[in-house]
Design an enzyme around this catalytic site. Sequence first.
Site, short mmCIF file in Angstrom:
data_model
loop_
_atom_site.label_atom_id
_atom_site.label_comp_id
_atom_site.label_asym_id
_atom_site.label_seq_id
_atom_site.Cartn_x
_atom_site.Cartn_y
_atom_site.Cartn_z
N ASN A 48 0.76 -4.76 5.62
CA ASN A 48 -0.44 -5.51 5.98
C ASN A 48 -0.76 -6.65 5.03
O ASN A 48 -1.59 -7.51 5.33
CB ASN A 48 -1.65 -4.56 6.09
CG ASN A 48 -1.85 -3.72 4.84
OD1 ASN A 48 -0.91 -3.06 4.37
ND2 ASN A 48 -3.05 -3.70 4.32
N HIS A 49 -0.10 -6.70 3.85
CA HIS A 49 -0.33 -7.80 2.90
C HIS A 49 0.79 -8.84 2.89
O HIS A 49 0.72 -9.79 2.11
CB HIS A 49 -0.50 -7.25 1.48
CG HIS A 49 -1.75 -6.45 1.29
ND1 HIS A 49 -1.79 -5.32 0.51
CD2 HIS A 49 -3.01 -6.61 1.78
CE1 HIS A 49 -3.02 -4.81 0.54
NE2 HIS A 49 -3.77 -5.59 1.30
N GLU B 4 5.78 -5.66 0.05
CA GLU B 4 4.58 -6.39 0.50
C GLU B 4 3.58 -6.65 -0.62
O GLU B 4 2.71 -7.51 -0.48
CB GLU B 4 3.90 -5.61 1.65
CG GLU B 4 3.25 -4.32 1.22
CD GLU B 4 1.86 -4.13 1.83
OE1 GLU B 4 1.37 -5.02 2.54
OE2 GLU B 4 1.27 -3.08 1.54
N ASN B 5 3.68 -5.91 -1.73
CA ASN B 5 2.77 -6.12 -2.86
C ASN B 5 3.51 -6.56 -4.12
O ASN B 5 3.02 -6.36 -5.23
CB ASN B 5 1.99 -4.83 -3.16
CG ASN B 5 0.87 -4.60 -2.16
OD1 ASN B 5 0.11 -5.50 -1.86
ND2 ASN B 5 0.81 -3.39 -1.64
N HIS C 210 4.64 1.39 8.10
CA HIS C 210 3.63 1.08 7.09
C HIS C 210 2.27 1.43 7.69
O HIS C 210 1.68 0.65 8.44
CB HIS C 210 3.72 -0.41 6.73
CG HIS C 210 3.02 -0.76 5.46
ND1 HIS C 210 3.59 -0.57 4.22
CD2 HIS C 210 1.80 -1.29 5.23
CE1 HIS C 210 2.76 -0.98 3.28
NE2 HIS C 210 1.66 -1.41 3.87
N HIS D 79 1.16 4.54 -1.23
CA HIS D 79 1.61 4.51 -2.63
C HIS D 79 1.70 5.91 -3.24
O HIS D 79 1.85 6.04 -4.45
CB HIS D 79 0.70 3.64 -3.50
CG HIS D 79 0.73 2.19 -3.16
ND1 HIS D 79 0.32 1.20 -4.04
CD2 HIS D 79 1.11 1.53 -2.04
CE1 HIS D 79 0.44 0.02 -3.46
NE2 HIS D 79 0.92 0.20 -2.25
N HIS E 147 2.84 2.54 2.39
CA HIS E 147 1.46 2.05 2.40
C HIS E 147 0.52 2.83 1.49
O HIS E 147 -0.32 2.24 0.82
CB HIS E 147 0.85 2.01 3.81
CG HIS E 147 -0.57 1.51 3.85
ND1 HIS E 147 -0.92 0.24 3.47
CD2 HIS E 147 -1.73 2.13 4.20
CE1 HIS E 147 -2.24 0.08 3.61
NE2 HIS E 147 -2.75 1.22 4.03
N ASP F 142 6.60 0.97 -2.02
CA ASP F 142 5.87 -0.27 -2.27
C ASP F 142 5.97 -0.73 -3.73
O ASP F 142 5.45 -0.07 -4.63
CB ASP F 142 4.40 -0.10 -1.94
CG ASP F 142 4.16 0.39 -0.52
OD1 ASP F 142 4.87 1.31 -0.08
OD2 ASP F 142 3.25 -0.12 0.15
#
Length: 257
Positions: A67-68, A39-40, A151, A178, A176, A8
Amino acid sequence: MRIIVIGDVVGAAGTEYAVKNINKIKNAEKGDLVIVNAENAAPGNGLDTKSAEALLAAGADVLTGGNHTLKRHEVFDFLNENPYAIRPLNLPPAAPGKGFTIIRANQGLRVMVINVLGQVFMDPVDNPFNCVDRLLAEQEGKYDLCVCDVHAEATSEKAAFARYFDGRIQVIFGTHTHVQTADECLLSKGSGFITDIGMCGPVDSILGIKPEPVIKNFVTRIHDRFEAGEGEIKLCGAVFEINTQTKAVTSVKRIRY
């Protein structure tokens, strides 16, 4: 064939570090494909078009999500139009983007990359096991090798997913949390697996975030705005080596830069 997966990417600093180093890492690890969870990647969190385009231009072959991914509406058109930036497969069908892509590797092999969300301790989504079962059946004969970014929060769900698809999905890695796990392994039917590949973000942080507001929230239940951590960046991931004749993973190696 060697496939590099990068965990991530967190915020502007993580994106900047990944952009500067993806090709260096690809050369150092003799990689054929680079898959990055993005995603982040946007400042704050979520994915924005600028960050996605920068990572792809820097040498990422496929961006996966989580999810983000859909937090920022500005990225919806980009996800609909760019086949190499994907979102989780088991989101509702009306969600923008696709949950998989098929890319040609250097050796001409067709590599299908899938992204799914877990269900345990996560927002409601469709069952990832059933969704991927259906996808593999639908795409049979259209790909040579398969990779999946799971994830998910629960280590048990990731481990169960890997063993359920052992021999059908060659490369299975978790994202997810991290936090890079030390359980990389070869499964009995030829797949390679690691529970979580970690993140690309600030070392002096809590999952990429400045420690102070996170600690305050735990101690007082007062929630201040989270801000990205600062200072030295670490990039975590893994390298999967695949025998293209047998289609079995022969090694899984954790990396940390």
